[in-house]
Motif scaffolding. Structure first.
Motif, PDB file in Angstrom:
ATOM      1  N   ASP A 133       0.922  -1.210   0.025  1.00 54.41           N
ATOM      2  CA  ASP A 133      -0.042  -0.311  -0.055  1.00 54.41           C
ATOM      3  C   ASP A 133       0.770   1.285  -0.167  1.00 54.41           C
ATOM      4  N   LEU A 134       2.251   1.062   0.087  1.00 51.51           N
ATOM      5  CA  LEU A 134       2.940   2.336   0.329  1.00 51.51           C
ATOM      6  C   LEU A 134       3.941   2.394  -0.798  1.00 51.51           C
ATOM      7  N   PRO A 135       4.334   3.668  -1.333  1.00 52.65           N
ATOM      8  CA  PRO A 135       3.971   4.826  -0.470  1.00 52.65           C
ATOM      9  C   PRO A 135       2.645   5.396  -0.950  1.00 52.65           C
ATOM     10  N   LYS A 136       2.119   6.429  -0.197  1.00 49.17           N
ATOM     11  CA  LYS A 136       0.987   7.263  -0.335  1.00 49.17           C
ATOM     12  C   LYS A 136       1.371   8.785  -0.431  1.00 49.17           C
ATOM     13  N   VAL A 137       1.277   9.248  -1.743  1.00 49.48           N
ATOM     14  CA  VAL A 137       1.938  10.482  -1.847  1.00 49.48           C
ATOM     15  C   VAL A 137       0.807  11.401  -2.453  1.00 49.48           C
ATOM     16  N   TYR A 138      -0.229  12.136  -1.272  1.00 49.52           N
ATOM     17  CA  TYR A 138      -1.379  12.961  -1.736  1.00 49.52           C
ATOM     18  C   TYR A 138      -1.154  14.125  -1.299  1.00 49.52           C
ATOM     19  N   GLU A 164      -1.506  21.321   0.566  1.00 49.25           N
ATOM     20  CA  GLU A 164      -0.661  20.572   1.745  1.00 49.25           C
ATOM     21  C   GLU A 164      -0.631  19.189   1.349  1.00 49.25           C
ATOM     22  N   GLY A 165       0.630  18.818   1.056  1.00 50.91           N
ATOM     23  CA  GLY A 165       1.042  17.596   0.626  1.00 50.91           C
ATOM     24  C   GLY A 165       1.253  16.495   1.848  1.00 50.91           C
ATOM     25  N   HIS A 166       0.808  15.520   2.027  1.00 47.06           N
ATOM     26  CA  HIS A 166       0.810  14.473   2.943  1.00 47.06           C
ATOM     27  C   HIS A 166       1.071  13.152   2.458  1.00 47.06           C
ATOM     28  N   THR A 167       2.236  12.573   2.765  1.00 45.85           N
ATOM     29  CA  THR A 167       2.845  11.171   2.348  1.00 45.85           C
ATOM     30  C   THR A 167       3.222  10.165   3.533  1.00 45.85           C
ATOM     31  N   ALA A 168       3.121   9.166   3.056  1.00 50.01           N
ATOM     32  CA  ALA A 168       3.242   7.842   3.897  1.00 50.01           C
ATOM     33  C   ALA A 168       4.244   6.920   3.250  1.00 50.01           C
ATOM     34  N   HIS A 169       5.510   6.871   3.876  1.00 46.44           N
ATOM     35  CA  HIS A 169       6.407   5.913   3.402  1.00 46.44           C
ATOM     36  C   HIS A 169       7.037   4.720   4.325  1.00 46.44           C
TER      37      HIS A 169
END
Length: 477
Positions: A133-138, A164-169
């Motif tokens: 499911d990663l990364p999430k780059v929103y 506003e960008g919010h990402t998960a790695h």
């Protein structure tokens, strides 16, 4: 003629009162109007058109790096906001609360978003389960509300537009790489599109974003010598992930916390453009974000064939953002009006020009006038716009460098802070007590620890102890 000069005479000279000069421009150029709600602004078509061009180009650059756009609610339940202690404490003084809905008191207060970290964290906790499911780059384009006590159009208002960008790695290394990537994207955008040179660096721990492990910033220098934070990129590490339970199963089937980033830019960029490039006649817009790149002014438009030729030139220049001003105002009034609005090029065409198969082009930034054959007009307009974009950046860079000073001890720091305006480069020991002392005694704040480090002294400018980093200091908006 006196009437035609009235528009420009209404602008306070920047040398006389820079703050009033700024206010005069945003009003006279019809970028904003004050609203009936204190601290909020109405962005008028001329101002919003600039924001649309900024948004379009930024969005294009984001998507080239894999960013996808989403949209989050504007309300945040109090219980959700309270999940990350440092974050909520950092924003508490600026939060607006909704306590009633439909005439009834709410069981739980709702915060009007000052930023959306908590919403994204809650969302990511629901949709992330595996390393696949990663990364999430929103990213989201929206408005936020911060209950500011002191406001100024574009620079600081209770509600403003931003992204506003919010990402998960999966790893700390990936998160750090994205944090730096977005900061460099911002800096390149500002230099290539807004023609504003940037200092890239890291914020001190005192100045970093609430809840972040590290905050990186780009800092610009305005014409009056004050700094403007123009974009930030934050590495959250896994702190928010632990607070919100954002975990994933890795390839070894072990549970891990994600690592997150956040980054944003706002409508204050329009304020930066005004204060870096503007002059005592009004706006000076870089061609890349000018809603009208060239305005065609028919001179003696009552004469047969003049208006028709102006419309024809408009068709020839359709590859640019061009306008034919066919209003019944006098040419002198039109010149002053479009000068005030910062239109990069003014093209004058009259009976004698038509007879000679030529037009006169005036550059907004230098006031230079050149006569061009109509056969070469399209190519010349493109050439001049490109030249203006490049030269505006270079002039801004020269101004910044000429107003960047060095201080090696407290006496020098006090002298520069009191008698000059601009960035001050000085060494720092890393102690927050020295940072606070510099603010109290010299009236300067740390802007950033630049990526391009120098050693201009061995000791801290404040306490004399061994220095750990070069810092850019200054007075700021």
């Amino acid at each position: 003629m006196a009437k035609e000069k009235k528009m420009v005479e209404a602008i306070t000279s920047m040398e006389e009162d820079f703050a009033q000069w700024y206010t005069d421009i945003v009003k006279k150029a019809e970028l904003v109007e004050y609203s009936g709600i204190k601290g909020c602004m109405i962005i008028r078509p001329a101002g919003y058109a600039i924001w649309e061009l900024i948004q379009k180009e930024l969005d294009r650059r984001f998507k080239e790096t894999g960013v996808e756009n989403v949209y989050m609610p504007m309300f945040i339940p109090e219980s959700l906001l309270n999940k990350e202690k440092d974050h909520v404490e950092g924003f508490a003084p600026e939060v607006a609360w909704v306590t009633h809905g439909g005439g009834e008191k709410l069981q739980e207060r709702l915060c009007v978003r000052p930023t959306s970290e908590t919403l994204f964290c809650d969302f990511y906790a629901k949709i992330i389960g595996s390393y696949r499911d990663l990364p999430k780059v929103y990213n989201q384009w929206c408005s936020v509300v911060r209950w500011e006590k002191t406001t100024r159009p574009f620079l600081r208002s209770m509600e403003f537009l931003w992204q506003e960008g919010h990402t998960a790695h999966a790893t700390a290394e990936e998160a750090e790489a994205r944090t730096i990537q977005m900061l460099n994207l911002y800096a390149d955008f500002c230099e290539e599109v807004l023609a504003i040179p940037m200092v890239r660096g890291r914020k001190t721990d005192k100045e970093k974003f609430a809840g972040a492990e590290a905050t990186y910033t780009i800092e610009a220098l305005m014409h009056d010598g004050k700094a403007l934070q123009s974009g930030t990129s934050h590495n959250f590490g896994d702190g928010f992930a632990k607070a919100f339970g954002i975990q994933y199963t890795d390839k070894e089937n072990k549970l891990q916390y994600v690592h997150q980033t956040s980054w944003g830019m706002t409508t204050r960029l329009i304020g930066a453009v005004i204060m870096v490039h503007g002059d005592n006649s009004g706006l000076v817009l870089p061609p890349a974000i000018a809603p009208i790149q060239a305005v065609i002014i028919p001179v003696r438009q009552d004469k047969e064939g003049v208006l028709d030729k102006a419309y024809e030139l408009g068709t020839v220049l359709k590859g640019f953002r061009v306008k034919v001003d066919d209003s019944d105002k006098s040419p002198g009034w039109k010149f002053a009006e479009h000068e005030m609005r910062g239109v990069p090029l003014r093209i004058e065409i009259g009976p004698k020009d038509i007879e000679a198969n030529q037009a006169v082009i005036a550059r907004r930034d230098t006031n230079e006038k050149i006569t061009v054959s109509l056969n070469e007009l399209e190519a010349k307009v493109g050439e001049l716009l490109a030249t203006m974009q490049k030269e505006m950046l270079e002039r801004a860079r020269v101004h910044r460098d000429a107003h960047t000073y060095s201080a090696t001890n407290m006496e020098e720091m006090m002298d520069v802070a009191e008698n000059k305006s601009g960035f001050i480069k000085a060494m720092w020991c890393g102690d927050v007590a020295c940072e606070e002392a510099l603010k109290e005694k010299a009236g300067v704040t740390s802007r950033c620890m630049p990526f391009a480090q120098e050693e201009i002294a061995k000791t801290c400018v404040c306490c004399g102890k061994p220095a750990k980093a070069l810092v850019y200091w200054g007075k700021a908006y």
